[in-house]
Each structure stands twice: as C-alpha cells, then as structure tokens.
Scaffold this active site. Structure first.
Site, PDB file in Angstrom:
ATOM      1  N   GLN A 162       0.881  -1.175   0.000  1.00  0.00           N
ATOM      2  CA  GLN A 162       0.000   0.000   0.000  1.00  0.00           C
ATOM      3  C   GLN A 162       0.915   1.220   0.000  1.00  0.00           C
ATOM      4  OE1 GLN A 162      -3.187   0.999  -0.252  1.00  0.00           O
ATOM      5  NE2 GLN A 162      -2.467   3.080   0.129  1.00  0.00           N
ATOM      6  N   GLY A 292     -10.888   0.616  -0.839  1.00  0.00           N
ATOM      7  CA  GLY A 292     -10.317   0.412  -2.160  1.00  0.00           C
ATOM      8  C   GLY A 292      -9.124   1.315  -2.352  1.00  0.00           C
ATOM      9  N   GLU A 294      -6.849   2.880  -5.696  1.00  0.00           N
ATOM     10  CA  GLU A 294      -6.963   3.030  -7.148  1.00  0.00           C
ATOM     11  C   GLU A 294      -5.677   2.731  -7.915  1.00  0.00           C
ATOM     12  OE1 GLU A 294      -6.976   5.361  -4.778  1.00  0.00           O
ATOM     13  OE2 GLU A 294      -6.074   7.237  -5.412  1.00  0.00           O
ATOM     14  N   HIS A 318     -15.971   4.557  -7.183  1.00  0.00           N
ATOM     15  CA  HIS A 318     -14.999   5.537  -6.692  1.00  0.00           C
ATOM     16  C   HIS A 318     -13.594   5.237  -7.229  1.00  0.00           C
ATOM     17  CE1 HIS A 318     -13.297   8.278  -3.554  1.00  0.00           C
ATOM     18  NE2 HIS A 318     -12.265   7.445  -3.638  1.00  0.00           N
ATOM     19  N   GLU A 319     -13.167   4.004  -7.066  1.00  0.00           N
ATOM     20  CA  GLU A 319     -11.799   3.666  -7.498  1.00  0.00           C
ATOM     21  C   GLU A 319     -11.660   3.771  -9.013  1.00  0.00           C
ATOM     22  OE1 GLU A 319      -9.973   3.839  -5.079  1.00  0.00           O
ATOM     23  OE2 GLU A 319     -11.424   3.370  -3.510  1.00  0.00           O
ATOM     24  N   HIS A 322     -11.136   7.301 -10.054  1.00  0.00           N
ATOM     25  CA  HIS A 322      -9.744   7.750  -9.864  1.00  0.00           C
ATOM     26  C   HIS A 322      -8.906   7.559 -11.136  1.00  0.00           C
ATOM     27  CE1 HIS A 322      -9.077   9.145  -5.800  1.00  0.00           C
ATOM     28  NE2 HIS A 322      -9.577   8.065  -5.241  1.00  0.00           N
ATOM     29  N   GLU A 341      -9.430  13.442  -4.233  1.00  0.00           N
ATOM     30  CA  GLU A 341     -10.563  12.735  -3.617  1.00  0.00           C
ATOM     31  C   GLU A 341     -11.909  13.439  -3.791  1.00  0.00           C
ATOM     32  OE1 GLU A 341     -10.428   9.738  -2.791  1.00  0.00           O
ATOM     33  OE2 GLU A 341      -8.269   9.424  -2.637  1.00  0.00           O
ATOM     34  N   ASP A 400      -1.290  11.658   5.866  1.00  0.00           N
ATOM     35  CA  ASP A 400      -2.517  10.911   6.175  1.00  0.00           C
ATOM     36  C   ASP A 400      -3.502  11.744   6.999  1.00  0.00           C
ATOM     37  OD1 ASP A 400      -1.577   8.792   4.814  1.00  0.00           O
ATOM     38  OD2 ASP A 400      -1.580   7.380   6.504  1.00  0.00           O
ATOM     39  N   TYR A 408     -12.746  14.642   0.866  1.00  0.00           N
ATOM     40  CA  TYR A 408     -13.695  13.789   0.148  1.00  0.00           C
ATOM     41  C   TYR A 408     -15.047  14.480  -0.060  1.00  0.00           C
ATOM     42  CZ  TYR A 408     -10.715   9.645   0.717  1.00  0.00           C
ATOM     43  OH  TYR A 408      -9.697   8.751   0.643  1.00  0.00           O
TER      44      TYR A 408
HETATM   45  N1  BES Z   1      -6.978   6.614  -2.493  1.00  0.00           N
HETATM   46  C1  BES Z   1      -7.889   6.298  -1.472  1.00  0.00           C
HETATM   47  C2  BES Z   1      -7.258   5.562  -0.329  1.00  0.00           C
HETATM   48  C3  BES Z   1      -6.133   6.308   0.372  1.00  0.00           C
HETATM   49  C4  BES Z   1      -6.163   7.678   0.565  1.00  0.00           C
HETATM   50  C5  BES Z   1      -5.053   5.592   0.843  1.00  0.00           C
HETATM   51  C6  BES Z   1      -5.089   8.313   1.211  1.00  0.00           C
HETATM   52  C7  BES Z   1      -4.014   6.230   1.488  1.00  0.00           C
HETATM   53  C8  BES Z   1      -4.032   7.598   1.664  1.00  0.00           C
HETATM   54  C9  BES Z   1      -9.076   5.500  -2.017  1.00  0.00           C
HETATM   55  O1  BES Z   1      -9.471   5.884  -3.291  1.00  0.00           O
HETATM   56  C10 BES Z   1     -10.248   5.780  -1.137  1.00  0.00           C
HETATM   57  O2  BES Z   1     -10.629   6.914  -1.059  1.00  0.00           O
HETATM   58  N2  BES Z   1     -10.805   4.757  -0.505  1.00  0.00           N
HETATM   59  C11 BES Z   1     -11.983   4.879   0.333  1.00  0.00           C
HETATM   60  C12 BES Z   1     -13.224   4.483  -0.417  1.00  0.00           C
HETATM   61  C13 BES Z   1     -14.083   5.568  -0.882  1.00  0.00           C
HETATM   62  C14 BES Z   1     -15.388   5.075  -1.452  1.00  0.00           C
HETATM   63  C15 BES Z   1     -14.268   6.776  -0.057  1.00  0.00           C
HETATM   64  C16 BES Z   1     -11.856   3.944   1.493  1.00  0.00           C
HETATM   65  O3  BES Z   1     -10.983   3.102   1.500  1.00  0.00           O
HETATM   66  O4  BES Z   1     -12.657   4.049   2.409  1.00  0.00           O
HETATM   67 ZN    ZN Z   2     -10.327   7.840  -3.273  1.00  0.00          ZN
END
Ligand code: BES
Ligand code: ZN
Length: 649
Positions: A162, A292, A294, A318-319, A322, A341, A400, A408
């Site tokens: 990851q 998920g 992307e 969503h993915e 991206h 996002e 993070d 989002y």
């Molecule tokens: N890219 C993100 C996951 C992410 C963001 C990993 C920042 C590390 C740092 C992924 O696209 C995402 O947003 N996943 C969401 C799902 C979404 C439907 C909001 C999740 O995992 O909850």
């Molecule tokens: Zn995302």
C-alpha cells in the site's frame, strides 16, 4: 570523526546544490521543491523510468531488490531519493552491465519519523542511470505479509503493498513525490505456486518459473506503484475488465462486481475515454486497510465489499473514477489531496446516478454529508481547525492527516454546488476539458482555480466563491442542499421506535373473506423487515437513535433485524459504535471481537475502537482485542489504532 565528515560533506553538497538553484528547468512540469513530504531534489534531477528487479522471499518476509532509475538530469551533482525502513546495500551508476559503484550518504530521520531518510548519491552532471541495491525490513510499512491462516484458502501466504500517501519509499528507494510522474517496468520472482500482479499490465495465470514481467507505459506518481502476490485466479467481465481473487472468493466477486463494464461506459460517457487499457479489481485479504485503492489498471479492494447484495459497489465506482481524477490528473502535493478525492467522490456519485438513478445517488451523497457535519464539528475543536479548508497545510505533519471527509465530501459538495449553479450542460464539458488539459500532469489549487475562472466562469459570465470553499474553514452558505424522502422516513421510523409508536415485532391482523357461502378468516402478519430497505436507509436509522437507547430497545432491534449478525460491514460499524455507547456490548461482544479480529479496514476500526475505548466499561476489552488482532492488521491501521489508544487514555 566519521560522523563529522559525513555532516561536512552533506553541508558541502547542499551548498553546491544551491548554486544551481537558478538553473532553468527544461521540463514541462514545475519541479521546484514544492512537496514538503519528499527529500527529492526534483528540480535538479528526476526519474523518468524506473525498472525494478524484485525477489519476493516469503520465508524471510523480505523483498530483495534493485531499483534502476533512468533520470533526467538538469546538471545536478547529487541525486536525492526517499527511503524509509530500507536497507541499502550499494548504489551504482551507469547502465546495467557497465555499472560503477558510487558513494552514498544517508542522513538521519526527520524528527517525527514521518518522512524517513534522504539517500544522497553524488553524481556527475551528465549522470543518467542510478541503481540502488536494497532489501526491505520489518519497518517497511507498505508491506503486509500474511501467513496462510489469514487468507481465505488458509493454504498459501499473501503479500500486498500500500503506497499512498508516502509509503512507497518503504519498499522502493525512489523520489516519492506525486509531483513527479514516472513509467515503470518490473521483473519479479515469486514462489512458483503464487501469482504476482502489479499496477501494470498483468498475467492472468501462474507460470511454473514464478517469474513475471510488468510494464506501466504511462507516467504515474510513485504512490501508485503496487504489487500483490498470492494464490490468485482471474475472471474476465469483458475484454478489458475482470477480477482477481483467491479461488474461494471468486464466485462472490463475480456476482458483486458485475456492473463494472457498465460503470466504465458510464464514466467514459462523462469525461472521455478510459486511458489505461485494462481495468481489473484485485480482492485482497481482510487486513487491507482501505475499502479500495486506485492502483492503475488494478484497483485493490477490500473483501468487505462482498456484501452479497451489491450494496457497497459505490466503492468500485470511486476507485474507477480515480482513473481520471487522481491517476490521470494528480494532486501535485498532499496539500491538495481534495483535488484527487473530492473530484473522485463527485465523479463516483455521477457514475452511480447514471446506473442506479438520482434517488440512490442522493441517498449515498446524504449519508456522506452527514459524516461531513460530524467531521466539521470534530475539526473545529481540534488542534488544527484549519484542517477544514480544502487546501491543507500539511508540512511537518503526516499527509494521512489530510484523509478526512473535508477532502472527500466537502470537496465533492464544492463541485456539486458549482454544478448546480452553472448547470450540467456547462459543467460536464468543463470537467471533460479539465481532464483532457491536465492528463498525465499534476495540478494544485491555484492551477485549478485559474482553469475554472477561464474555462467556466468567465465564459459564462458567472462568479463563484471558490476561494471561500478552498481557503476558508467550514462550509460556505451556498452549499447545495439535498433531500431524500426515503432517508427522512427512516429518521421518522427511528423517532417513532424510540417513542414506542413502532415496534419490529410482527403484528397479527385478521380479516374475513367470503369464499363461496362461507366466510374465511385470513391472517395477516405485518412487520417491518430488514429487506424492506437498503443498507444506507438502515444506517440513517441507526444514526438517528439516541446514544443512550435502552437495552430493551437494542435487544428488540437485534431480535428482529439481526444487526449484530449482519453481513454488511457498514451497518456493523454503525451498530457496534451504538452498542458501545448504549452499554450493549455484553450482548454482542463475541460479534464485535470477531469483526475486529478479522477486518483491518481503518474506516471501520477507528470508530469502533474509539467508542469502546471511551467507555470505561469496554476500554479493557478494546485494548485486549487490539493486542490479539494487531499482528494481522496492516501497519496503516495498526499505527492508527495504537495512536488512538494513547490519545484516549
Ligand atoms: N486513495 C484512497 C485511499 C487512500 C487515501 C489511501 C489516502 C491512502 C491515503 C481510495 O481511493 C479511497 O478513497 N478509498 C476509500 C473508499 C471511498 C469510497 C471513499 C476507502 O478506502 O474508504
Ligand atoms: Zn479515493
């Protein structure tokens, strides 16, 4: 003495470097040191193509690797790479076969150990090829090595990476900044009973040699390099889409994700052709910390999405989205994570709307808007109230921290509000042009607003308070208001239930029906059933219940709606949080422990652990459960929960 020498040398290198700071930049991208989350001196030298040679050793839980960087050198005398938790064996300069060993210096960690260390390689002004020989360690936080017992088959081990936001540097020494795009290729050796897949062109079957070659020919940011190794099978949905999973999970994946080809067409209709050739999903083991991720050509997905009723497929939308917002057009730094996002959530909702209709899309958006309101309240009273701005100030912090509902949901509602004001007939072509204009580039908020002003607002003689949205805290007054009759009804149902006006127990009613000359008594059973509503409606129902609902009422819900034993992880999360607040945990402790022991998705772990930790009666249970489960959480989730335990003390 040695230390002083290295320090002196470092100082000299920095001093030398600064002599070149005015040298012209011939690249189309702005590579000046804008990204505070990378040590790389991208304005002087940056990787264009990365070739990886990787040997994946499950016994030692180590990847032995060579990272061969083909670089564009604007006259630099040092190349700086990011590393974190890597052991560097040696660095060479030159093309494979005619390499010469080079000097290297590794400076110390930043004070909070967020960024890792800079690896500095003195080079000549015309050096183009830098090769780093290395191995990963236990501190390579991107890597999740899973024993056989943590997979579905329970017979073969699993590994996945990851990278986002700044973890790629924990398994590959590279310039780990989204502001630089690279192509990559890889030769990967894995045990011959396992299949390797990457965010690149992929094999669909194992081969006996255990050797696989990968190519990603389109330039991508480093955080999108990804690898997974496991006992995987492939099922194709269409000529350019399919799913990889362990054999046992494959049938449910095929059922759950069959809308993918439709989603791809819907997305293409909106914002132009899908640019990556193949779009596959890889369903990972339960420890995967996200819903998920992307990774280009191969979205990584959490098995909790396999709800059995396709109720969580918006994560796939969503993915997929991206593939445009994020992968094609990428935030230049993590301060503009919302450009990745927020656009993606907006786009996800458009895909959902075009397949399932506006009513469902609005329900999904409202569920998220509810979460945004809570997030805004939390951020307002936190140490960083300015985290509620879309454009963040993350330097010196872990990127993070920017992964909140602001990026989002506030991001998506910004675009929804804008869309409502100018109308879809103008907004859709504008977004399409945005993706076309910035494809395979990076953007920041300033570039976006300049483009917005020129291409949408001025052209249509409109004004919009985008600065307030991007650079001010909270939510502007003009935010679009959505309504859903179905969700309003669920809120009413919750209120009526609390006030004793509604029960979930079956109600028996009799009517008489004439059959020939006789009357027959007919029994009717009336009952509100779980199947009468979609999961998002039940989420609204749970959220509306008071945090001190009586045990009798909690038991009634569980008896008739079976929430504690639900197969839907979104619902379980809401229910377990409420359970902790209402002291209901003695009733469903086993289910909570089982869930926390199995699922590693951070979005679920955090609220459940938080609620348990904050209740005196369940704190010990939370800590014990964490201690039992932490060994099989990915570092991303493990570290977050460990921090939560400390901060709630
Ligand atoms: N890219 C993100 C996951 C992410 C963001 C990993 C920042 C590390 C740092 C992924 O696209 C995402 O947003 N996943 C969401 C799902 C979404 C439907 C909001 C999740 O995992 O909850
Ligand atoms: Zn995302």
């Amino acid at each position: 003495m040695r230390l002083i020498l290295i320090t002196l040398l470092l100082w000299t290198m920095v001093a030398c470097d600064s002599l070149h700071s005015n040298s012209s930049n011939h690249q189309s991208e702005d590579h000046s040191q804008v990204d505070k989350h990378s040590y790389a001196n991208l304005d002087k030298i940056h990787t264009k193509h990365l070739h990886l040679e990787l040997d994946v050793d499950f016994k030692n839980r180590t990847i032995y690797g060579v990272a061969r960087h083909e670089m564009i050198n604007n006259g630099a005398d040092t190349a700086i790479f990011d590393i974190n938790g890597l052991m560097i064996q040696k660095v060479t300069i030159g093309q494979k076969g005619s390499e010469e060993e080079a000097d290297m210096f590794i400076d110390k960690m930043d004070k909070d150990s967020i960024l890792g260390q800079p690896l500095m390689v003195p080079i000549k002004k015309d050096t183009k090829f830098v090769n780093i020989y290395y191995q990963t360690t236990e501190r390579s936080d991107a890597l999740d090595w899973l024993d056989t017992n943590l997979t579905t088959s329970k017979t073969k081990p699993f590994l996945y990476t990851q990278g986002q936001a700044i973890l790629t540097r924990t398994w590959i020494p590279l310039q780990d900044s989204p502001s630089n795009r690279i192509t990559y290729s890889a030769d990967v050796k894995v045990p011959s009973d396992l299949l390797a897949v990457m965010s690149a062109s992929n094999p669909t079957e194992k081969n006996e040699s255990g050797k696989y070659h990968f190519e990603m020919n389109k330039p991508i940011p480093a955080y999108l390099i990804a690898l997974a190794v496991g006992d995987l099978k492939y099922h194709a949905f269409s000529s350019n889409s399919g799913v990889y999973a362990e054999t046992e999970l494959l049938p449910s994946c095929v059922y759950e994700f069959d809308a993918i080809p439709k989603m791809i067409s819907a997305a293409e209709k909106l914002y132009g052709p899908y640019q990556w050739g193949q779009y596959d999903i890889l369903v990972l083991p339960y420890s995967f910390p996200f819903g998920g991720m992307e990774n280009p050509m191969l979205t990584f997905a959490n098995p909790t999405l396999l709800a059995g009723d396709k109720s969580l497929v918006s994560v796939i939308a969503h993915e997929l989205a991206h593939s445009w917002s994020g992968n094609l057009v990428t935030n230049r730094t993590w301060n503009d994570f919302w450009l990745n996002e927020g656009f993606t959530v907006y786009f996800e909702q458009r895909i959902m709307e075009s397949i399932y209709g506006k009513e469902v899309a609005d329900i999904l958006a409202l569920i998220e808007f509810d979460e945004l309101k809570d997030e805004l309240t939390r951020i307002q009273s936190s140490e960083h109230p300015d985290d509620s701005k879309l454009h963040l100030a993350l330097s010196g912090r872990n990127p993070d921290d920017g992964m909140t509902d602001i990026a989002y949901v506030k991001g998506a509602f910004f675009l929804k509000t804008l869309e409502q004001q100018v109308g879809r007939d103008k907004f859709d072509p504008f977004l399409k042009k945005y993706f076309e204009t910035f494809q395979f580039k990076t953007v920041d908020a300033t570039q976006f607003t300049a483009f917005l002003t020129k291409e949408l607002l001025e052209k249509n003689h409109q004004s919009f308070n985008y600065d307030a949205w991007i650079y001010e805290e909270g939510l502007p007054d003009n935010c679009i208001q959505l309504h859903s009759v179905r969700l309003d009804r669920m809120a009413q149902l919750a209120d009526d239930f609390v006030h004793g006006k509604v029960t979930f127990a079956p109600k028996v009613r009799y009517t008489w029906k004439k059959v020939g000359k006789r009357k027959r008594k007919i029994k009717h059973i009336e009952q509100i059933k779980y199947q009468d509503h979609i999961v998002q409606e039940w989420q609204t129902f749970i959220r509306r219940l008071p945090r001190n609902l009586s045990l009798t009422k909690m038991k009634e819900i569980d008896r008739y709606l079976h929430f504690s034993n639900s197969g839907n992880s979104e619902l379980l999360m809401e229910w377990f949080v409420l359970s902790a607040h209402c002291n209901y945990v003695p009733q469903n402790k086993a289910q909570i422990a089982q869930f926390l022991g199995k699922v590693g998705r951070r979005k679920y772990l955090m609220p459940i652990y938080e609620a348990l930790l904050l209740n005196r009666k369940t704190r010990d249970f939370a800590v014990q459960t964490f201690n039992g489960a932490k060994g099989h959480y990915h570092a991303v989730s493990r570290n977050s929960v460990a921090d939560l335990i400390k901060s709630t003390k």
